[in-house]
Motif scaffolding. Structure first.
Motif, PDB file in Angstrom:
ATOM      1  N   LEU A   6      11.650  14.261  15.183  1.00 38.35           N
ATOM      2  CA  LEU A   6      12.804  14.934  15.768  1.00 38.35           C
ATOM      3  C   LEU A   6      13.688  15.392  14.619  1.00 38.35           C
ATOM      4  O   LEU A   6      14.127  14.567  13.808  1.00 38.35           O
ATOM      5  N   GLY A   7      13.938  16.690  14.529  1.00 35.15           N
ATOM      6  CA  GLY A   7      14.764  17.192  13.457  1.00 35.15           C
ATOM      7  C   GLY A   7      14.231  16.844  12.078  1.00 35.15           C
ATOM      8  O   GLY A   7      15.003  16.677  11.136  1.00 35.15           O
ATOM      9  N   GLY A   8      12.921  16.693  11.966  1.00 34.48           N
ATOM     10  CA  GLY A   8      12.293  16.359  10.703  1.00 34.48           C
ATOM     11  C   GLY A   8      12.209  14.879  10.414  1.00 34.48           C
ATOM     12  O   GLY A   8      11.568  14.466   9.453  1.00 34.48           O
ATOM     13  N   GLY A   9      12.847  14.043  11.231  1.00 39.51           N
ATOM     14  CA  GLY A   9      12.799  12.595  11.034  1.00 39.51           C
ATOM     15  C   GLY A   9      11.780  11.937  11.948  1.00 39.51           C
ATOM     16  O   GLY A   9      11.581  12.358  13.097  1.00 39.51           O
ATOM     17  N   GLU A  10      11.124  10.891  11.457  1.00 43.76           N
ATOM     18  CA  GLU A  10      10.061  10.228  12.217  1.00 43.76           C
ATOM     19  C   GLU A  10      10.625   9.356  13.336  1.00 43.76           C
ATOM     20  O   GLU A  10      11.625   8.665  13.158  1.00 43.76           O
ATOM     21  N   VAL A  11       9.947   9.407  14.477  1.00 38.67           N
ATOM     22  CA  VAL A  11      10.379   8.682  15.665  1.00 38.67           C
ATOM     23  C   VAL A  11       9.331   7.675  16.128  1.00 38.67           C
ATOM     24  O   VAL A  11       9.652   6.560  16.531  1.00 38.67           O
ATOM     25  N   ALA A  12       8.051   8.070  16.099  1.00 41.81           N
ATOM     26  CA  ALA A  12       6.989   7.237  16.679  1.00 41.81           C
ATOM     27  C   ALA A  12       5.651   7.672  16.109  1.00 41.81           C
ATOM     28  O   ALA A  12       5.528   8.732  15.477  1.00 41.81           O
ATOM     29  N   GLY A  13       4.620   6.852  16.344  1.00 46.31           N
ATOM     30  CA  GLY A  13       3.268   7.164  15.933  1.00 46.31           C
ATOM     31  C   GLY A  13       2.341   7.240  17.131  1.00 46.31           C
ATOM     32  O   GLY A  13       2.514   6.501  18.105  1.00 46.31           O
ATOM     33  N   ILE A  14       1.380   8.140  17.080  1.00 47.38           N
ATOM     34  CA  ILE A  14       0.371   8.280  18.134  1.00 47.38           C
ATOM     35  C   ILE A  14      -0.991   8.340  17.474  1.00 47.38           C
ATOM     36  O   ILE A  14      -1.211   9.117  16.539  1.00 47.38           O
ATOM     37  N   ARG A  71       5.680  -5.420  10.885  1.00 46.91           N
ATOM     38  CA  ARG A  71       5.401  -4.563   9.746  1.00 46.91           C
ATOM     39  C   ARG A  71       6.436  -4.750   8.637  1.00 46.91           C
ATOM     40  O   ARG A  71       7.602  -5.037   8.887  1.00 46.91           O
ATOM     41  N   ARG A  72       5.921  -4.622   7.411  1.00 45.97           N
ATOM     42  CA  ARG A  72       6.781  -4.564   6.223  1.00 45.97           C
ATOM     43  C   ARG A  72       6.550  -3.204   5.599  1.00 45.97           C
ATOM     44  O   ARG A  72       5.442  -2.852   5.217  1.00 45.97           O
ATOM     45  N   ALA A  73       7.606  -2.436   5.514  1.00 48.30           N
ATOM     46  CA  ALA A  73       7.475  -1.052   5.073  1.00 48.30           C
ATOM     47  C   ALA A  73       7.250  -0.960   3.575  1.00 48.30           C
ATOM     48  O   ALA A  73       7.684  -1.798   2.805  1.00 48.30           O
ATOM     49  N   SER A  74       6.523   0.098   3.187  1.00 45.10           N
ATOM     50  CA  SER A  74       6.430   0.467   1.776  1.00 45.10           C
ATOM     51  C   SER A  74       7.109   1.826   1.662  1.00 45.10           C
ATOM     52  O   SER A  74       8.318   1.934   1.721  1.00 45.10           O
ATOM     53  N   ALA A  75       6.323   2.888   1.531  1.00 47.94           N
ATOM     54  CA  ALA A  75       6.921   4.228   1.480  1.00 47.94           C
ATOM     55  C   ALA A  75       7.480   4.627   2.836  1.00 47.94           C
ATOM     56  O   ALA A  75       8.486   5.315   2.936  1.00 47.94           O
ATOM     57  N   HIS A  76       6.793   4.194   3.916  1.00 49.06           N
ATOM     58  CA  HIS A  76       7.227   4.553   5.269  1.00 49.06           C
ATOM     59  C   HIS A  76       8.033   3.400   5.834  1.00 49.06           C
ATOM     60  O   HIS A  76       7.515   2.329   6.102  1.00 49.06           O
ATOM     61  N   LEU A  77       9.327   3.613   6.015  1.00 52.80           N
ATOM     62  CA  LEU A  77      10.219   2.521   6.416  1.00 52.80           C
ATOM     63  C   LEU A  77      10.341   2.354   7.917  1.00 52.80           C
ATOM     64  O   LEU A  77      11.022   1.452   8.383  1.00 52.80           O
ATOM     65  N   GLY A  78       9.712   3.229   8.687  1.00 58.66           N
ATOM     66  CA  GLY A  78       9.845   3.122  10.137  1.00 58.66           C
ATOM     67  C   GLY A  78      10.635   4.302  10.674  1.00 58.66           C
ATOM     68  O   GLY A  78      10.780   5.340  10.030  1.00 58.66           O
ATOM     69  N   ALA A  79      11.142   4.130  11.892  1.00 58.58           N
ATOM     70  CA  ALA A  79      11.845   5.222  12.559  1.00 58.58           C
ATOM     71  C   ALA A  79      13.013   5.704  11.714  1.00 58.58           C
ATOM     72  O   ALA A  79      13.818   4.921  11.226  1.00 58.58           O
ATOM     73  N   ALA A  80      13.110   7.037  11.541  1.00 58.50           N
ATOM     74  CA  ALA A  80      14.145   7.636  10.705  1.00 58.50           C
ATOM     75  C   ALA A  80      15.245   8.295  11.522  1.00 58.50           C
ATOM     76  O   ALA A  80      16.226   8.761  10.972  1.00 58.50           O
ATOM     77  N   THR A 138      14.315  -6.787  13.173  1.00 58.31           N
ATOM     78  CA  THR A 138      14.796  -5.573  13.824  1.00 58.31           C
ATOM     79  C   THR A 138      13.624  -4.759  14.381  1.00 58.31           C
ATOM     80  O   THR A 138      12.631  -4.560  13.682  1.00 58.31           O
ATOM     81  N   PRO A 139      13.712  -4.278  15.621  1.00 56.73           N
ATOM     82  CA  PRO A 139      12.696  -3.322  16.081  1.00 56.73           C
ATOM     83  C   PRO A 139      12.733  -2.097  15.165  1.00 56.73           C
ATOM     84  O   PRO A 139      13.786  -1.489  14.970  1.00 56.73           O
ATOM     85  N   CYS A 140      11.593  -1.740  14.577  1.00 58.82           N
ATOM     86  CA  CYS A 140      11.595  -0.722  13.536  1.00 58.82           C
ATOM     87  C   CYS A 140      10.635   0.435  13.784  1.00 58.82           C
ATOM     88  O   CYS A 140      10.676   1.422  13.042  1.00 58.82           O
ATOM     89  N   TRP A 141       9.761   0.339  14.782  1.00 54.30           N
ATOM     90  CA  TRP A 141       8.755   1.385  14.986  1.00 54.30           C
ATOM     91  C   TRP A 141       8.119   1.198  16.345  1.00 54.30           C
ATOM     92  O   TRP A 141       8.112   0.086  16.891  1.00 54.30           O
ATOM     93  N   VAL A 142       7.589   2.267  16.908  1.00 53.62           N
ATOM     94  CA  VAL A 142       6.780   2.192  18.129  1.00 53.62           C
ATOM     95  C   VAL A 142       5.547   3.058  17.932  1.00 53.62           C
ATOM     96  O   VAL A 142       5.604   4.098  17.251  1.00 53.62           O
ATOM     97  N   SER A 143       4.434   2.639  18.511  1.00 56.13           N
ATOM     98  CA  SER A 143       3.213   3.433  18.407  1.00 56.13           C
ATOM     99  C   SER A 143       2.470   3.409  19.731  1.00 56.13           C
ATOM    100  O   SER A 143       2.661   2.514  20.565  1.00 56.13           O
ATOM    101  N   LEU A 144       1.633   4.403  19.902  1.00 52.25           N
ATOM    102  CA  LEU A 144       0.879   4.575  21.141  1.00 52.25           C
ATOM    103  C   LEU A 144      -0.539   4.987  20.783  1.00 52.25           C
ATOM    104  O   LEU A 144      -0.741   5.960  20.057  1.00 52.25           O
ATOM    105  N   MET A 145      -1.525   4.243  21.275  1.00 49.16           N
ATOM    106  CA  MET A 145      -2.930   4.598  21.099  1.00 49.16           C
ATOM    107  C   MET A 145      -3.436   5.216  22.392  1.00 49.16           C
ATOM    108  O   MET A 145      -3.281   4.615  23.469  1.00 49.16           O
ATOM    109  N   VAL A 146      -4.027   6.415  22.310  1.00 46.50           N
ATOM    110  CA  VAL A 146      -4.388   7.180  23.498  1.00 46.50           C
ATOM    111  C   VAL A 146      -5.814   7.691  23.399  1.00 46.50           C
ATOM    112  O   VAL A 146      -6.443   7.658  22.343  1.00 46.50           O
ATOM    113  N   ARG A 147      -6.314   8.194  24.502  1.00 46.10           N
ATOM    114  CA  ARG A 147      -7.662   8.761  24.544  1.00 46.10           C
ATOM    115  C   ARG A 147      -7.651  10.279  24.380  1.00 46.10           C
ATOM    116  O   ARG A 147      -8.657  10.866  23.998  1.00 46.10           O
TER     117      ARG A 147
END
Length: 266
Positions: A62-70, A133-142, A20-29
């Protein structure tokens, strides 16, 4: 721009099913400018990410739930600024080995990241980058299913059949090809539901990007969101148009990271 109501799942939610797609991330300058752009466009708020990651990072909420990582792209890494989708795995090491054995590569990991779990970043045989990824405490997008959240992931590559077979064997997907003489497309299914698409674009694959994944984010109104992207200093790469999944447009943020906007069918 967004309404953060919707399916924010509690911390005790079940892990994503493998594949399942579970997370998205973006690396920026320029993290500060990136936060300003996506905060204004999607209504995201931000909090610090895991300290053990290379360089500073934040989680978009969004609304306290995780959406993405930067995260901050190291200055010595001359890599394109791009959104990376992650697919869930019950065993990242075994999935990484499957990626290698089927013609892909693993560039990062597998490794453990405190507060996140175990992950790897690799590329398929055509060169498109994705994460596992295999989640531990952080399961991905909430948070899912509301404006400002990832809704779909689509791979643009030279031809669909070989690459779709790669993802099928690595993640256990079923394939649903589009029967058409002039449109090369395969939808990847997991447990009977569509989770991603593979578009064979032939010579239309951008030379500056090569094969790549595009993340679609839900919006209330695609045309309004496009105008907002331009106002915030982004670019429109493919104008808004109606399609099978709804009204879409492909855009880029001020650093050039491509993503798509999706307004579902009405």
């Amino acid at each position: 721009m967004t309404d953060a109501r919707g399916s924010a799942r509690p911390n005790g939610r079940a892990p994503h099913a493998p594949g399942t797609p579970c997370w998205v991330s973006l690396m920026v300058r320029s993290p500060a400018a990136t936060e300003e752009f996506y905060g204004a466009l999607f209504g995201w708020e931000f909090r610090p990410g895991p300290r053990q990651q290379p360089g500073p990072s934040v989680r978009a909420l969004l609304g306290g739930g995780e959406v993405a990582g930067i995260g901050l792209l190291p200055p010595d890494r001359h890599l394109p600024v791009a959104w990376t989708p992650y697919f869930a795995s019950a065993d990242v090491d075994r999935t990484a080995e499957a990626v290698r054995s089927r013609g892909g590569t693993i560039g990062v990991g597998p490794l453990d990241v405190a507060g996140t779990g175990r992950l790897a970043i690799g590329s398929d045989p055509s060169g498109a980058v994705f994460g596992v990824r295999r989640a531990s405490a952080h399961l991905g997008a909430a948070v899912t299913g509301v404006p400002g959240t990832p809704a779909w992931h689509e791979l643009t590559t030279f031809e669909s059949a070989t690459v779709a077979k790669f993802y099928e064997t690595v993640f256990g997907y079923d394939e649903e090809p589009v029967v058409s003489a002039d449109f090369d497309y395969v939808t990847l299914h997991l447990d009977g539901r569509p989770v991603a698409g593979v578009h064979g674009a032939g010579g239309a694959v951008p030379r500056d990007r090569g094969p790549h994944w595009t993340t679609y984010f839900t919006v209330t109104d695609t045309d309004d969101a496009v105008d907002h992207v331009l106002h915030l200093g982004g670019q429109v790469l493919t104008p808004a148009r109606d399609g099978v999944r709804g009204r879409t447009a492909v855009v880029a943020d001020p650093e050039g990271a491509r993503f798509a906007l999706l307004q579902g069918p009405r």
